[in-house]
Design an enzyme around this catalytic site. Structure first.
Site, PDB file in Angstrom:
ATOM      1  N   SER A 161      -0.339  10.595   5.503  1.00  0.00           N
ATOM      2  CA  SER A 161      -0.353   9.866   4.227  1.00  0.00           C
ATOM      3  C   SER A 161      -1.769   9.811   3.658  1.00  0.00           C
ATOM      4  O   SER A 161      -2.745   9.980   4.379  1.00  0.00           O
ATOM      5  CB  SER A 161       0.104   8.425   4.453  1.00  0.00           C
ATOM      6  OG  SER A 161       1.148   8.369   5.367  1.00  0.00           O
ATOM      7  N   GLY A 192      -3.640   2.932   3.762  1.00  0.00           N
ATOM      8  CA  GLY A 192      -2.449   3.068   2.917  1.00  0.00           C
ATOM      9  C   GLY A 192      -1.232   2.379   3.515  1.00  0.00           C
ATOM     10  O   GLY A 192      -0.104   2.609   3.067  1.00  0.00           O
ATOM     11  N   GLU A 209       2.482   6.740  11.115  1.00  0.00           N
ATOM     12  CA  GLU A 209       1.424   7.725  11.380  1.00  0.00           C
ATOM     13  C   GLU A 209       1.153   7.841  12.876  1.00  0.00           C
ATOM     14  O   GLU A 209       0.984   8.943  13.403  1.00  0.00           O
ATOM     15  CB  GLU A 209       0.141   7.321  10.650  1.00  0.00           C
ATOM     16  CG  GLU A 209       0.243   7.486   9.148  1.00  0.00           C
ATOM     17  CD  GLU A 209      -0.952   6.937   8.390  1.00  0.00           C
ATOM     18  OE1 GLU A 209      -1.138   7.321   7.239  1.00  0.00           O
ATOM     19  OE2 GLU A 209      -1.701   6.109   8.943  1.00  0.00           O
ATOM     20  N   LYS A 223     -16.039   9.554   5.546  1.00  0.00           N
ATOM     21  CA  LYS A 223     -15.286   8.963   6.669  1.00  0.00           C
ATOM     22  C   LYS A 223     -15.899   9.288   8.031  1.00  0.00           C
ATOM     23  O   LYS A 223     -15.425   8.816   9.049  1.00  0.00           O
ATOM     24  CB  LYS A 223     -13.839   9.461   6.648  1.00  0.00           C
ATOM     25  CG  LYS A 223     -13.166   9.499   5.290  1.00  0.00           C
ATOM     26  CD  LYS A 223     -12.980   8.106   4.747  1.00  0.00           C
ATOM     27  CE  LYS A 223     -12.247   8.102   3.411  1.00  0.00           C
ATOM     28  NZ  LYS A 223     -10.856   8.449   3.502  1.00  0.00           N
TER      29      LYS A 223
HETATM   30  O1  LIG Z   1      -4.226   5.895   7.149  1.00  0.00           O
HETATM   31  C1  LIG Z   1      -3.874   6.226   6.057  1.00  0.00           C
HETATM   32  C2  LIG Z   1      -2.757   5.580   5.344  1.00  0.00           C
HETATM   33  O2  LIG Z   1      -2.223   4.524   6.084  1.00  0.00           O
HETATM   34  C3  LIG Z   1      -4.548   7.344   5.358  1.00  0.00           C
HETATM   35  O3  LIG Z   1      -4.448   8.486   6.126  1.00  0.00           O
HETATM   36  C4  LIG Z   1      -5.977   6.953   5.157  1.00  0.00           C
HETATM   37  O4  LIG Z   1      -5.990   5.785   4.347  1.00  0.00           O
HETATM   38  C5  LIG Z   1      -6.812   8.051   4.505  1.00  0.00           C
HETATM   39  O5  LIG Z   1      -6.479   8.237   3.188  1.00  0.00           O
HETATM   40  P1  LIG Z   1      -7.282   9.186   2.208  1.00  0.00           P
HETATM   41  O6  LIG Z   1      -6.929  10.579   2.579  1.00  0.00           O
HETATM   42  O7  LIG Z   1      -6.775   8.765   0.854  1.00  0.00           O
HETATM   43  O8  LIG Z   1      -8.749   8.904   2.369  1.00  0.00           O
END
Ligand SMILES: O=C(CO)[C@H](O)[C@H](O)COP(=O)(O)O
Length: 266
Positions: A48, A120, A126, A144
């Site tokens: 996600s 998210g 996940e 990140k």
């Molecule tokens: O853990 C998640 C959702 O629960 C996503 O993988 C995480 O927030 C990273 O998102 P993005 O690719 O928008 O940086």
């Protein structure tokens, strides 16, 4: 099954110039797919967030023939839509308990490949798809890539809780586990709390740097609180993490502890 061709309007739009963060996400996703979504991989988990659309984009570029007998399992509503809109075959974790590979985003990744996930609110599904995969790969932009969790993702560890237990879990986090600023995540453009794909709530719990340096210990303590469904700390699951950089290179952190710099165009 009809798979959109690479020259479809949606991919043409995706080929438009990207911001440096978006370009970094795409770079990480493309590199990870090229290295880890192999012709023999048939059961594939799709995570996600805003980076995984580039994962799906690259998988589509592998061609209709390669994708014909593959099944794609989503980690939530968003990735389910991604899979179906791409014309790929959707499956469910209840049908396939072993996946060849899962690729997902992350909110932050430390030097030992521990991650914060759940920005998210999808961390339960996940983690199920990550643990069920023979290979779990993380893709993210350079923001990140961290050495200690909680350095850049400062809103705290996302914790999915049963709505019934949210106030007791909050109290325990604040008074017993050392997160006085733990809060219930509220919705945007929606009154009241965020409700997950599993009909639960999310608590965001920030901890001190000392505590975040030992994510396995913290994970175990939070999981023991009654009412906690899943914790957005992923420890000892990731095989490799790919970070797109602003200069067009990719940094790969591997399970072995090795950090590899992949230069632009390789
Ligand atoms: O853990 C998640 C959702 O629960 C996503 O993988 C995480 O927030 C990273 O998102 P993005 O690719 O928008 O940086």
């Amino acid at each position: 099954m009809s798979i959109p061709s690479i020259s479809s309007p949606s991919l043409a739009a995706a080929a438009a110039p990207l911001s440096s963060v978006e370009a970094s996400k795409r770079l990480a996703a493309y590199t990870a797919v090229d290295r880890h979504v192999l012709p023999e991989d048939k059961i594939i988990g799709i995570g996600s967030g805003s980076t995984v659309p580039y994962v799906v984009e690259r998988i589509l570029q592998q061609g209709e023939e390669r994708n014909r007998d593959r099944v794609f399992l989503p980690t939530g509503f968003q990735s389910q839509e991604l899979i179906t809109h791409a014309g790929l075959r959707l499956g469910d974790i209840t049908q396939y308990s072993v996946l060849d590979v899962t690729i997902d985003g992350a909110d932050e990744v430390d030097s030992d490949l521990n991650c914060i996930k759940g920005g998210g609110a999808c961390q339960l599904r996940e983690k199920v798809l990550a643990e069920a995969a023979k290979t779990f790969i993380v893709v993210a932009d350079y923001r990140k890539n961290s050495s200690v969790l909680g350095t850049t993702f400062i809103t705290g560890v996302p914790i999915e809780v049963s709505p019934f237990a949210h106030s007791t879990v909050l109290r325990s986090l604040r008074t017993k586990l050392g997160s006085p600023k733990a809060i219930l995540r509220m919705g945007h453009a929606k009154a009241g709390p965020v409700v997950t794909d599993n009909s639960n709530f999310i608590i965001d719990a920030p901890f001190s740097e000392d505590v975040m340096k030992k994510p396995h210990e913290l994970l175990a303590k939070i999981k023991l609180l009654t009412g906690v469904v899943e914790v957005g700390l992923f420890c000892n699951i990731v095989k490799a993490a790919y970070f797109g950089n602003q200069d067009g290179s990719v940094t790969a952190k591997l399970e072995s502890g090795e950090v590899v710099q992949i230069e632009k165009g390789h």
